[in-house]
Write a protein that holds these residues in place. Sequence first.
Motif, mmCIF file in Angstrom:
data_model
loop_
_atom_site.group_PDB
_atom_site.id
_atom_site.type_symbol
_atom_site.label_atom_id
_atom_site.label_comp_id
_atom_site.label_asym_id
_atom_site.label_seq_id
_atom_site.Cartn_x
_atom_site.Cartn_y
_atom_site.Cartn_z
ATOM 1 N N PRO A 1 0.805 -1.229 0.000
ATOM 2 C CA PRO A 1 0.000 0.000 0.000
ATOM 3 C C PRO A 1 0.842 1.284 0.000
ATOM 4 C CG PRO A 1 -0.004 -1.000 2.184
ATOM 5 C CD PRO A 1 0.798 -1.909 1.295
ATOM 6 N N ALA A 2 2.167 1.204 0.236
ATOM 7 C CA ALA A 2 2.981 2.424 0.377
ATOM 8 C C ALA A 2 3.661 2.799 -0.941
ATOM 9 C CB ALA A 2 4.037 2.228 1.465
ATOM 10 N N PRO A 3 3.215 3.893 -1.601
ATOM 11 C CA PRO A 3 3.752 4.257 -2.922
ATOM 12 C C PRO A 3 5.248 4.560 -2.922
ATOM 13 C CG PRO A 3 2.230 5.954 -2.098
ATOM 14 C CD PRO A 3 2.154 4.804 -1.157
ATOM 15 N N MET A 4 5.766 5.145 -1.803
ATOM 16 C CA MET A 4 7.196 5.461 -1.761
ATOM 17 C C MET A 4 8.046 4.204 -1.823
ATOM 18 S SD MET A 4 7.688 8.592 0.852
ATOM 19 C CE MET A 4 9.256 8.036 1.531
ATOM 20 N N GLU A 5 7.517 3.126 -1.245
ATOM 21 C CA GLU A 5 8.293 1.891 -1.197
ATOM 22 C C GLU A 5 8.134 1.092 -2.494
ATOM 23 O OE1 GLU A 5 8.339 0.097 2.638
ATOM 24 O OE2 GLU A 5 8.581 2.077 3.512
ATOM 25 N N THR A 6 6.930 1.135 -3.112
ATOM 26 C CA THR A 6 6.775 0.418 -4.384
ATOM 27 C C THR A 6 7.602 1.086 -5.487
ATOM 28 O OG1 THR A 6 4.686 1.580 -4.730
ATOM 29 C CG2 THR A 6 4.528 -0.699 -3.984
ATOM 30 N N ALA A 7 7.852 2.408 -5.345
ATOM 31 C CA ALA A 7 8.701 3.101 -6.327
ATOM 32 C C ALA A 7 10.096 2.486 -6.325
ATOM 33 C CB ALA A 7 8.771 4.595 -6.007
ATOM 34 N N GLU A 8 10.592 2.141 -5.131
ATOM 35 C CA GLU A 8 11.900 1.477 -5.022
ATOM 36 C C GLU A 8 11.852 0.114 -5.724
ATOM 37 O OE1 GLU A 8 14.822 2.429 -3.171
ATOM 38 O OE2 GLU A 8 13.948 4.421 -2.958
ATOM 39 N N ALA A 9 10.750 -0.602 -5.529
ATOM 40 C CA ALA A 9 10.596 -1.931 -6.135
ATOM 41 C C ALA A 9 10.586 -1.822 -7.661
ATOM 42 C CB ALA A 9 9.328 -2.608 -5.624
ATOM 43 N N GLN A 10 9.887 -0.797 -8.177
ATOM 44 C CA GLN A 10 9.830 -0.597 -9.633
ATOM 45 C C GLN A 10 11.210 -0.366 -10.222
ATOM 46 O OE1 GLN A 10 6.965 2.519 -10.198
ATOM 47 N NE2 GLN A 10 5.276 1.128 -9.699
ATOM 48 N N SER A 11 12.034 0.354 -9.459
ATOM 49 C CA SER A 11 13.379 0.636 -9.963
ATOM 50 C C SER A 11 14.218 -0.643 -10.071
ATOM 51 C CB SER A 11 14.080 1.682 -9.092
ATOM 52 O OG SER A 11 14.420 1.132 -7.847
ATOM 53 N N LEU A 12 13.762 -1.723 -9.412
ATOM 54 C CA LEU A 12 14.451 -3.016 -9.543
ATOM 55 C C LEU A 12 13.840 -3.854 -10.678
ATOM 56 C CD1 LEU A 12 14.719 -4.062 -5.773
ATOM 57 C CD2 LEU A 12 16.608 -3.412 -7.254
ATOM 58 N N GLY A 13 12.868 -3.258 -11.379
ATOM 59 C CA GLY A 13 12.253 -3.958 -12.503
ATOM 60 C C GLY A 13 11.208 -4.979 -12.096
ATOM 61 N N ILE A 14 10.657 -4.820 -10.891
ATOM 62 C CA ILE A 14 9.638 -5.757 -10.407
ATOM 63 C C ILE A 14 8.251 -5.194 -10.694
ATOM 64 C CG2 ILE A 14 8.640 -6.727 -8.281
ATOM 65 C CD1 ILE A 14 11.501 -6.778 -7.174
ATOM 66 N N GLU A 15 7.322 -6.058 -11.076
ATOM 67 C CA GLU A 15 5.937 -5.612 -11.252
ATOM 68 C C GLU A 15 5.377 -5.241 -9.880
ATOM 69 O OE1 GLU A 15 1.556 -7.195 -12.734
ATOM 70 O OE2 GLU A 15 3.034 -8.631 -12.020
ATOM 71 N N THR A 16 4.787 -4.053 -9.768
ATOM 72 C CA THR A 16 4.226 -3.654 -8.472
ATOM 73 C C THR A 16 2.753 -3.314 -8.617
ATOM 74 O OG1 THR A 16 4.748 -1.327 -8.774
ATOM 75 C CG2 THR A 16 6.436 -2.665 -7.724
#
Length: 307
Positions: A152-167
């Motif tokens: 649910p936390a957009p700031m943390e999913t942004a980090e995940a996206q930068s690793l190329g993971i589907e969020t």
Amino acid sequence: MATVTADRRERVAALGYDYAAQPKTRATGCNLCGATAFVVLTHRDRYGYPASACGCSRCGLVFIDPVMTADAYGRFYAGIYRPLVSAYHGRLIDARTIQGEQREYAAERAELLAPYVSGRGYRTMLDIGGSTGVVAHALARAFDLRATVIDPAPMETAEAQSLGIETIEGLVESVDLGERRFDVVVICQTVDHLLDIGGTLRRVRELLTPGGILFVDIVDFRAAYLRNWSVEEAVKIDHPYYLTEPTMTAYLRRAGFDTARADYAADHLHVSYVASPVPADAAYLPPPMEVCELFREIRFVQNVRRS
Ligand SMILES: [Zn+2]
């Protein structure tokens, strides 16, 4: 020790978070067993906020009641959670600084999962509450899986996206995943943060492929109060739930999971479970003796004289 506590109290107070003013709801029934008779165990949490922890008289589940609404928790995670934990520990903890710890965590959990995941032909993995994606990324690499993170936390999913993971931003109970199914579902350091553990685990059971595997870990409530010899220190508003081995096992059995392996983590605080889907035993309860002993131990910790 007194100075540490005073400094801590000042740092937490400096955040100016008005917990008492947050909207809350009262539990109408136990999230695990549905019973309505509770015992109030504590009245303050480790930060000093006026949060009460209750225990279910029938199954021994411990939870905060009344608890903040989903919206109030949304605001809490968006702005307060990491600064609050930083204030409590007296060092910066945020989406970036936690990544080193998460990498170490991932390596340890990969070792635990290897016998249950390697060579099974699994292709997909869902990480519920996957935060920055560091754990999902490491597990996906270790087992050659395609990872999806729901958080649910957009700031943390942004980090995940930068690793190329589907969020996917949101909560697993409410996001629409259509017909998608996953071979591996992991719920890492997250289950105690959920507002509806029973609902989440039932949803996970539907999302898992028939031969799939679930990983979930808890902060063992007994370990948390025994290590500080304080029940209040083990309660924090970030965790609506306080699980023990008997209550977590009951949650798994009721949702349709059989524990293939349980593991006491090296930190002595967390307990991990690797579980396979089986027919649900929706009436399963922890043995009554376990419930009795939990409440007795809590009273002992609260009142025994220590020299
Ligand atoms: Zn209960």
